[in-house]
Design a protein around this motif. Structure first.
Motif, PDB file in Angstrom:
ATOM      1  N   SER A 139      -1.249 -17.750   2.416  1.00 55.10           N
ATOM      2  CA  SER A 139      -1.081 -18.310   1.069  1.00 55.10           C
ATOM      3  C   SER A 139      -1.946 -17.587   0.046  1.00 55.10           C
ATOM      4  CB  SER A 139      -1.429 -19.809   1.075  1.00 55.10           C
ATOM      5  OG  SER A 139      -2.757 -20.019   1.552  1.00 55.10           O
ATOM      6  N   ILE A 140      -3.141 -17.145   0.443  1.00 53.75           N
ATOM      7  CA  ILE A 140      -4.007 -16.373  -0.445  1.00 53.75           C
ATOM      8  C   ILE A 140      -3.832 -14.909  -0.095  1.00 53.75           C
ATOM      9  CG2 ILE A 140      -6.373 -15.959  -1.215  1.00 53.75           C
ATOM     10  CD1 ILE A 140      -7.060 -18.787  -0.384  1.00 53.75           C
ATOM     11  N   ARG A 141      -3.349 -14.110  -1.039  1.00 54.81           N
ATOM     12  CA  ARG A 141      -3.065 -12.716  -0.735  1.00 54.81           C
ATOM     13  C   ARG A 141      -3.144 -11.869  -1.990  1.00 54.81           C
ATOM     14  NH1 ARG A 141       1.706 -15.677   0.018  1.00 54.81           N
ATOM     15  NH2 ARG A 141       3.368 -15.252  -1.488  1.00 54.81           N
ATOM     16  N   ALA A 142      -3.303 -10.577  -1.772  1.00 56.01           N
ATOM     17  CA  ALA A 142      -3.305  -9.623  -2.874  1.00 56.01           C
ATOM     18  C   ALA A 142      -1.866  -9.352  -3.295  1.00 56.01           C
ATOM     19  CB  ALA A 142      -3.982  -8.326  -2.450  1.00 56.01           C
ATOM     20  N   PHE A 143      -1.680  -9.066  -4.575  1.00 59.03           N
ATOM     21  CA  PHE A 143      -0.334  -8.804  -5.075  1.00 59.03           C
ATOM     22  C   PHE A 143      -0.374  -7.658  -6.071  1.00 59.03           C
ATOM     23  CE2 PHE A 143       3.251  -9.903  -8.049  1.00 59.03           C
ATOM     24  CZ  PHE A 143       4.258  -9.541  -7.163  1.00 59.03           C
ATOM     25  N   PHE A 144       0.230  -6.520  -5.690  1.00 60.88           N
ATOM     26  CA  PHE A 144       0.322  -5.351  -6.557  1.00 60.88           C
ATOM     27  C   PHE A 144       1.783  -4.933  -6.629  1.00 60.88           C
ATOM     28  CE2 PHE A 144      -3.791  -5.013  -4.307  1.00 60.88           C
ATOM     29  CZ  PHE A 144      -4.643  -5.165  -5.393  1.00 60.88           C
ATOM     30  N   PRO A 145       2.564  -5.524  -7.528  1.00 63.26           N
ATOM     31  CA  PRO A 145       3.991  -5.190  -7.589  1.00 63.26           C
ATOM     32  C   PRO A 145       4.200  -3.726  -7.924  1.00 63.26           C
ATOM     33  CG  PRO A 145       3.319  -6.403  -9.540  1.00 63.26           C
ATOM     34  CD  PRO A 145       2.160  -6.454  -8.598  1.00 63.26           C
ATOM     35  N   PRO A 146       5.303  -3.128  -7.469  1.00 68.37           N
ATOM     36  CA  PRO A 146       5.589  -1.736  -7.808  1.00 68.37           C
ATOM     37  C   PRO A 146       5.513  -1.498  -9.305  1.00 68.37           C
ATOM     38  CG  PRO A 146       7.114  -2.518  -6.143  1.00 68.37           C
ATOM     39  CD  PRO A 146       6.332  -3.710  -6.583  1.00 68.37           C
ATOM     40  N   GLY A 147       4.830  -0.427  -9.673  1.00 71.95           N
ATOM     41  CA  GLY A 147       4.624  -0.123 -11.076  1.00 71.95           C
ATOM     42  C   GLY A 147       3.227  -0.449 -11.565  1.00 71.95           C
ATOM     43  N   THR A 148       2.485  -1.257 -10.777  1.00 73.04           N
ATOM     44  CA  THR A 148       1.109  -1.576 -11.133  1.00 73.04           C
ATOM     45  C   THR A 148       0.246  -0.322 -11.023  1.00 73.04           C
ATOM     46  OG1 THR A 148       1.338  -3.846 -10.324  1.00 73.04           O
ATOM     47  CG2 THR A 148      -0.898  -2.986 -10.548  1.00 73.04           C
ATOM     48  N   ARG A 149      -0.678  -0.158 -11.948  1.00 74.95           N
ATOM     49  CA  ARG A 149      -1.608   0.966 -11.926  1.00 74.95           C
ATOM     50  C   ARG A 149      -3.026   0.464 -11.707  1.00 74.95           C
ATOM     51  NH1 ARG A 149      -0.305   6.104 -14.207  1.00 74.95           N
ATOM     52  NH2 ARG A 149       1.875   6.281 -14.790  1.00 74.95           N
ATOM     53  N   ALA A 150      -3.839   1.315 -11.101  1.00 75.05           N
ATOM     54  CA  ALA A 150      -5.257   1.022 -10.913  1.00 75.05           C
ATOM     55  C   ALA A 150      -6.020   2.337 -10.997  1.00 75.05           C
ATOM     56  CB  ALA A 150      -5.497   0.351  -9.566  1.00 75.05           C
ATOM     57  N   VAL A 236      -4.609  -1.857   3.314  1.00 74.92           N
ATOM     58  CA  VAL A 236      -4.460  -3.301   3.476  1.00 74.92           C
ATOM     59  C   VAL A 236      -5.443  -3.954   2.517  1.00 74.92           C
ATOM     60  CG1 VAL A 236      -3.617  -3.319   5.845  1.00 74.92           C
ATOM     61  CG2 VAL A 236      -6.074  -3.315   5.429  1.00 74.92           C
ATOM     62  N   SER A 237      -5.043  -5.059   1.930  1.00 79.47           N
ATOM     63  CA  SER A 237      -5.902  -5.753   0.981  1.00 79.47           C
ATOM     64  C   SER A 237      -5.820  -7.245   1.206  1.00 79.47           C
ATOM     65  CB  SER A 237      -5.504  -5.412  -0.459  1.00 79.47           C
ATOM     66  OG  SER A 237      -4.124  -5.638  -0.662  1.00 79.47           O
ATOM     67  N   GLY A 238      -6.935  -7.916   0.929  1.00 80.25           N
ATOM     68  CA  GLY A 238      -6.973  -9.355   1.125  1.00 80.25           C
ATOM     69  C   GLY A 238      -8.301  -9.926   0.680  1.00 80.25           C
ATOM     70  N   PRO A 239      -8.454 -11.235   0.780  1.00 82.98           N
ATOM     71  CA  PRO A 239      -9.690 -11.884   0.348  1.00 82.98           C
ATOM     72  C   PRO A 239     -10.852 -11.557   1.283  1.00 82.98           C
ATOM     73  CG  PRO A 239      -8.253 -13.484   1.398  1.00 82.98           C
ATOM     74  CD  PRO A 239      -7.451 -12.219   1.269  1.00 82.98           C
ATOM     75  N   THR A 240     -12.054 -11.530   0.714  1.00 86.54           N
ATOM     76  CA  THR A 240     -13.242 -11.196   1.509  1.00 86.54           C
ATOM     77  C   THR A 240     -13.454 -12.183   2.647  1.00 86.54           C
ATOM     78  OG1 THR A 240     -14.580 -12.425  -0.100  1.00 86.54           O
ATOM     79  CG2 THR A 240     -14.401 -10.043  -0.396  1.00 86.54           C
ATOM     80  N   ILE A 241     -13.009 -13.423   2.486  1.00 86.15           N
ATOM     81  CA  ILE A 241     -13.203 -14.410   3.539  1.00 86.15           C
ATOM     82  C   ILE A 241     -12.464 -14.029   4.818  1.00 86.15           C
ATOM     83  CG2 ILE A 241     -11.256 -15.888   2.870  1.00 86.15           C
ATOM     84  CD1 ILE A 241     -13.049 -18.303   3.511  1.00 86.15           C
TER      85      ILE A 241
END
Length: 270
Positions: A139-150, A236-241
């Motif tokens: 339920s808690i997750r990272a979200f980077f939709p296509p087109g997002t820049r960083a 892979v990305s996610g919460p520190t917990i």
């Protein structure tokens, strides 16, 4: 007397311009598409306020784009969204490469083994451009939709790509890049980023340790093609917990393995 030769494509009497001329209507249409792409729906009045244009002007632009299916309106608030034709046109960028298609199964496997969202990004104009994602079921997750820049210096994939720069290119980046700070953990000096790149090269994977968003971590590695060029990054990305220090090493090994597998699908010999 012979008339002076005039270059083709330039109107008679036009002087050389320092800046290319703009087409106002086209600029406004692109502004509208970019605004809608960065919001989850906007009303006509919200769009006009956001772009500092009159409602009448925005209505004309939206009507023209709607006729070509580049925008669409729906919902009780009569909000406007990017349309299907804009998606089809944008997808032409992805068709230039087979990276997204070739790595899809690798990304799914990485998400399944790690339990975290897997991401695919490429370098564009000094940023990471995210082009694909496989979301975790958590339920808690990272979200980077296509087109997002960083920015390269503040993302797992970005730092993985930086580690593949040769020394000369890296030094140019360190001299010219604006290393903006996003959290107290963001690397904002050339010496710190140089040290981080050295560490990534030694261990094989990168770590975004709450450097863009507090409470989120990202572990990334570089994907190479058959010519040995770094063409993308996977992470892979996610919460520190769910990604404590004790688990980063394990995640790093999975990401490195996924990057190697993706590289082989592109013809790399590792």
């Amino acid at each position: 007397m012979q008339q002076p030769i005039r270059r083709r494509g330039r109107p008679r009497g036009t002087k050389t311009l320092q800046q290319p001329p703009t087409i106002q209507a086209l600029d406004r249409a692109i502004d509208v598409l970019e605004a809608l792409a960065s919001h989850q729906g906007m009303t006509l009045s919200e769009l006009a306020a956001h772009l500092e244009q009159s409602i009448a002007t925005m209505h004309r632009v939206l009507a023209a784009l709607e006729r070509r299916n580049y925008v669409e309106s729906s919902g009780e608030r009569q909000e406007w969204f990017v349309g299907a034709e804009a998606f089809r046109l944008g997808s032409a960028f992805l068709r230039r490469t087979n990276i997204v298609e070739s790595t899809r199964s690798v990304m799914r496997d990485l998400m399944a083994s790690s339990g975290e969202t897997s991401n695919l990004g490429i370098e564009r104009d000094g940023d990471v451009l995210f082009v694909s994602q496989v979301e975790t079921h958590e339920s808690i997750r990272a979200f980077f939709p296509p087109g997002t820049r960083a920015p390269l210096h503040a993302s797992g994939i970005g730092k993985a790509l930086l580690s593949a720069f040769d020394d000369e290119r890296l030094e140019v980046f360190l001299r010219t890049a604006a290393l903006a700070g996003f959290t107290e953990r963001t690397i904002t000096t050339a010496s710190e980023l140089r040290d981080a790149v050295k560490q990534i090269r030694e261990r094989g994977y990168s770590l975004d340790d709450e450097e863009r968003i507090i409470g989120m971590r990202c572990v990334g590695a570089t994907i190479f093609n058959g010519y040995g060029d770094a063409v993308a990054g996977i992470s892979v990305s996610g919460p520190t917990i769910r990604m404590p220090d004790a688990r980063v090493l394990e995640l790093g090994s999975w990401v490195v393995k996924a990057a190697a597998e993706a590289s082989r699908t592109l013809g790399a010999r590792l």
